[in-house]
Design a protein around this motif. Structure first.
Motif, short mmCIF file in Angstrom:
data_model
loop_
_atom_site.label_atom_id
_atom_site.label_comp_id
_atom_site.label_asym_id
_atom_site.label_seq_id
_atom_site.Cartn_x
_atom_site.Cartn_y
_atom_site.Cartn_z
N LYS A 49 60.37 103.40 -98.95
CA LYS A 49 59.37 104.13 -100.00
C LYS A 49 58.66 103.22 -100.84
N MET A 50 59.72 102.32 -101.77
CA MET A 50 59.21 101.47 -102.64
C MET A 50 58.06 100.66 -102.26
N GLN A 51 58.56 100.10 -100.68
CA GLN A 51 57.58 98.96 -100.21
C GLN A 51 56.31 99.53 -99.78
N GLN A 100 51.67 103.24 -93.76
CA GLN A 100 52.63 103.57 -95.02
C GLN A 100 52.39 105.03 -95.69
N GLN A 101 51.65 105.68 -95.01
CA GLN A 101 51.40 107.20 -95.15
C GLN A 101 52.71 108.09 -95.05
N PHE A 166 54.79 107.65 -108.29
CA PHE A 166 55.80 107.18 -107.93
C PHE A 166 56.99 107.27 -108.90
N GLN A 167 56.46 107.14 -110.02
CA GLN A 167 57.37 107.07 -111.21
C GLN A 167 57.93 108.52 -111.30
N LYS A 168 57.19 109.58 -111.15
CA LYS A 168 57.84 110.97 -111.23
C LYS A 168 58.68 111.22 -109.98
N SER A 169 58.44 110.64 -108.93
CA SER A 169 59.41 110.98 -107.78
C SER A 169 60.73 110.17 -107.83
N LEU A 170 60.86 109.30 -108.97
CA LEU A 170 62.10 108.49 -109.03
C LEU A 170 62.85 109.25 -110.18
N ASN A 171 62.24 110.25 -110.88
CA ASN A 171 63.05 111.26 -111.91
C ASN A 171 63.68 112.16 -111.04
#
Length: 171
Positions: A49-51, A100-101, A166-171
């Motif tokens: 996911k990060m990649q 990547q989708q 992306f940052q929201k998905s990490l929380n």
């Protein structure tokens, strides 16, 4: 008969208790296995996911007109030639990153598509504002002028929205 009943009731009670205890341990083991499987899955998918998000950001960075024009423009290039090359590279970059989708959220992928489409539209609108004899420098200037009118390039806008997602998905 009474003696058999006296033996059967405690035996049935013990069997029931054994069954309930075994069921409890089985359910606990099943939940533990599910947690372990989920953690393992997360451990393997998170790097992918990060990649994918990194590649989405890189794609938007590469098609940003500020970067794209510098890479593509050559001295003496006609506006029509530059226009074709810009669109070709945007299409190639997109094709290269389509897979990547799978790993990024639908909202982020939608933003990426929107950034790409708005960039193509910006390039097309800019060429339409020039005549057939215009140079690549004139097209470049017109593209930069049109970006300045918007205050932010389409790829920059998409990039910031994808980063937030992306940052929201990490929380």
């Amino acid at each position: 008969m009474k003696d058999a009943l006296i033996l059967f009731i405690p035996l049935a009670g013990m069997l029931l208790m054994t069954y309930l205890i075994l069921q409890h341990f089985f359910n606990k083991a099943l939940k533990d296995n599910e947690k372990e499987l989920k953690a393992s899955k997360y451990e393997k998918i998170l790097p992918l996911k990060m990649q994918a998000y990194e590649r989405a950001i890189l794609f938007l960075e590469r098609i940003d007109p500020n970067n794209l024009i510098i890479r593509v423009h050559k001295n003496g290039m006609k506006a029509t030639t530059l226009h074709v090359e810009l669109l070709k590279i945007i299409r190639e970059e997109y094709t290269h990153n389509m897979s990547q989708q799978i790993y990024i959220s639908p909202k982020s992928w939608s933003e990426l598509i929107k950034g790409k489409e708005e960039t193509v539209q910006l390039v097309n609108n800019s060429i339409s504002q020039l005549n057939n004899q215009s140079s690549g420098i004139e097209l470049s200037a017109k593209i930069f002028e049109n970006i300045a009118l918007k205050k932010i390039s389409p790829s920059e806008k998409a990039r910031s929205l994808i980063i937030r997602e992306f940052q929201k998905s990490l929380n």
